[in-house]
Scaffold this active site. Structure first.
Site, PDB file in Angstrom:
ATOM      1  NE  ARG A   1      40.005  23.059  37.776  1.00 13.67           N
ATOM      2  CZ  ARG A   1      39.985  24.347  38.070  1.00 13.67           C
ATOM      3  NH1 ARG A   1      38.916  24.868  38.673  1.00 13.67           N
ATOM      4  NH2 ARG A   1      41.005  25.128  37.765  1.00 13.67           N
TER       5      ARG A   1
ATOM      6  CE  LYS B   1      34.565  30.987  42.780  1.00 18.08           C
ATOM      7  NZ  LYS B   1      34.389  32.417  42.429  1.00 18.08           N
TER       8      LYS B   1
ATOM      9  N   GLY C   1      35.351  34.091  36.259  1.00 16.78           N
ATOM     10  CA  GLY C   1      36.612  34.060  35.522  1.00 16.78           C
ATOM     11  C   GLY C   1      37.066  32.637  35.267  1.00 16.78           C
TER      12      GLY C   1
ATOM     13  NE  ARG D   1      38.884  38.393  36.815  1.00 21.81           N
ATOM     14  CZ  ARG D   1      38.601  37.361  37.607  1.00 21.81           C
ATOM     15  NH1 ARG D   1      37.344  37.069  37.895  1.00 21.81           N
ATOM     16  NH2 ARG D   1      39.554  36.614  38.104  1.00 21.81           N
TER      17      ARG D   1
ATOM     18  CG  ASP E   1      41.091  33.076  44.956  1.00 23.74           C
ATOM     19  OD1 ASP E   1      41.306  34.110  44.297  1.00 23.74           O
ATOM     20  OD2 ASP E   1      40.682  32.024  44.444  1.00 23.74           O
TER      21      ASP E   1
ATOM     22  NE  ARG F   1      38.084  34.509  46.488  1.00 18.80           N
ATOM     23  CZ  ARG F   1      37.367  33.415  46.713  1.00 18.80           C
ATOM     24  NH1 ARG F   1      36.840  33.205  47.904  1.00 18.80           N
ATOM     25  NH2 ARG F   1      37.169  32.523  45.763  1.00 18.80           N
TER      26      ARG F   1
ATOM     27  NE  ARG G   1      39.910  39.455  45.212  1.00 19.95           N
ATOM     28  CZ  ARG G   1      39.632  38.215  44.853  1.00 19.95           C
ATOM     29  NH1 ARG G   1      40.570  37.295  44.844  1.00 19.95           N
ATOM     30  NH2 ARG G   1      38.402  37.879  44.531  1.00 19.95           N
TER      31      ARG G   1
END
Length: 432
Positions: free
Chosen positions: A29, A24, A97, A125, A317, A389, A348
């Site tokens: 990018r 991702k 994000g 966020r 992550d 996740r 998380r």
């Protein structure tokens, strides 16, 4: 987004080859630098997720032509560094994000105003970590008490800065470097711990002069980007769920081809090996400036560890998956220095602690981490809090639980891992 619930059941040995989607971070990018480059860039292995599609849609709103000749492919017709066109429409980043923070840096240097918005989760966020340092480069960005939407005022003359990040963040570093493309003089970012260097590697691949080493990056404005072809490696964060699943389900052996092995990304690989996991890297090579390899994971008994804090930034992550591995290990696993987990798509640490407790695990939560006791898991009902996740981690937990694990609100898995259900069931998960 339609509400989607899963039930994960106890599974037998997992077998087969699992080709996880493209990375991702690299996909985001490649789109952005391809858009700002001179010429046409071809991206292969592009992640067909909602986050990356949102970034593509924003760039298209800004006048960039992006073709999709096939699934996992994009052709980006670059407009050059100063070729983006303003729009009065809101630029919707969805749940991304990465997309919002990087675009904030990129758009800070444009001649036109723009407004970045996101979905309900992204709108909660924190963005000051990006907007404050950008302001010290003379960018003008208004927020809602530090939260999105971001109203970016164009026509500012940006100046390069030397900035030491208070908290290590590849997204903040990348936003400053992208703004630095438009700034007078040098932009230098120094990190308390080295983070992922995707932006630095890709800027170099697109021909921008940049110096970088772990924990530091420096570039000057006033150059140009040249179109290049990008082969996106398979996403290590997506592979993580299968590395943990293969490690904890007895009799398993899974092959994961062409996974990105950027050293700033593979902390989980080192952590699992410290716990006794049997994971081999084969056919190591480089693709588009990124190290890549084929991973083979076999079941092995795990033991608890005190996680070295040096690994934390390189696996931020992957903690939800690590917490599941910790419940399958003998003894205690201690995690500290991971406060960053509280400001991801959900808190998380709190989400994983609550979910694991619901399955009967013993977990002691502290502000920057947790202590997880290994032991059997039972069935139960989990709220993923819309966090992809968390949802996938509890799908893995269900493989070793003594009863069905119901997981609520799994729709956001499509943001990072389209096709997860099919791939998982194809190698032996029992996920409905």
């Amino acid at each position: 987004m339609t509400r989607l619930d899963w039930t994960s059941h106890h599974a037998r040995a997992l077998k087969g080859s699992v080709r996880v989607p493209g990375d991702k971070s690299v996909s985001h990018r490649a789109l952005m630098l391809g858009a700002l480059a001179e010429g046409t860039s071809h991206i292969r292995g592009f992640l067909e997720g909602e986050d990356t599609r949102a970034t593509a849609a924003v760039l298209q709103q800004l006048g960039v032509r992006i073709d999709a000749p096939a699934d996992g492919e994009r052709v980006v017709h670059g407009v050059g560094l100063h070729g983006l066109q303003g729009t009065t429409s809101l630029l919707d980043c969805g749940n991304a994000g990465t997309g919002m923070r990087l675009l904030a840096g990129l758009l800070a240097g444009q001649a036109f105003d723009s407004t970045l918005v996101g979905d309900e989760s992204l709108s909660k966020r924190p963005m000051r970590r990006v907007t404050d340092p950008l302001a010290s480069m003379a960018a003008k960005i208004d927020t809602q008490d530090g939260l999105p939407p971001l109203r970016i005022h164009g026509g500012q003359s940006l100046t390069g800065i030397a900035y030491t990040l208070p908290v290590a963040s590849a997204q903040v570093k990348s936003a400053l470097l992208l703004a630095g493309l438009y700034a007078q003089g040098a932009t230098e970012v120094i990190e308390p711990h080295p983070t992922r260097d995707y932006t630095e590697r890709m800027l170099a691949a697109f021909g921008w002069p940049i110096e970088f080493a772990p924990g530091r990056a420096r570039l000057t404005g006033g150059h140009s980007l040249r179109a290049t072809n990008v082969d996106v490696p398979a996403d290590f964060s997506s592979a993580a769920f299968f590395l943990v699943a293969g490690s904890i389900v007895p009799g398993s052996e899974l092959h994961l081809p062409a996974v990105g092995l950027n050293p700033r990304r593979t902390g989980l690989l080192q952590a699992l090996r410290l716990m006794g996991a049997d994971i081999r890297v084969e056919n190591e090579r480089e693709s588009g400036g990124e190290p890549v390899g084929d991973l083979v994971v076999r079941y092995a008994p795990l033991h608890g560890i005190e996680l070295p804090e040096a690994l934390v930034p390189d696996m931020i992550d992957e903690f939800p998956a690590l917490f599941v591995a910790a419940t399958a290990a003998t003894g205690k696993t201690v995690v500290r220095g991971a406060a960053e987990l509280r400001v991801k798509e959900s808190d998380r640490l709190a989400s994983m602690a609550a979910g694991l407790r619901a399955l009967g695990a013993t977990i002691d939560e502290v502000p920057d981490g947790a202590t997880i006791e290994g032991g059997p898991l039972g069935g139960g009902v989990i709220d993923s809090h819309g966090d992809h996740r968390i949802a996938m981690s509890f799908a893995v937990a269900g493989l070793i639980a003594n009863g069905p694990v119901q997981i609520h609100d799994c729709g956001n898995v499509a943001t990072s891992f389209p096709g997860f259900l099919e791939l998982a069931n194809g190698c032996g998960f029992d996920l409905r």
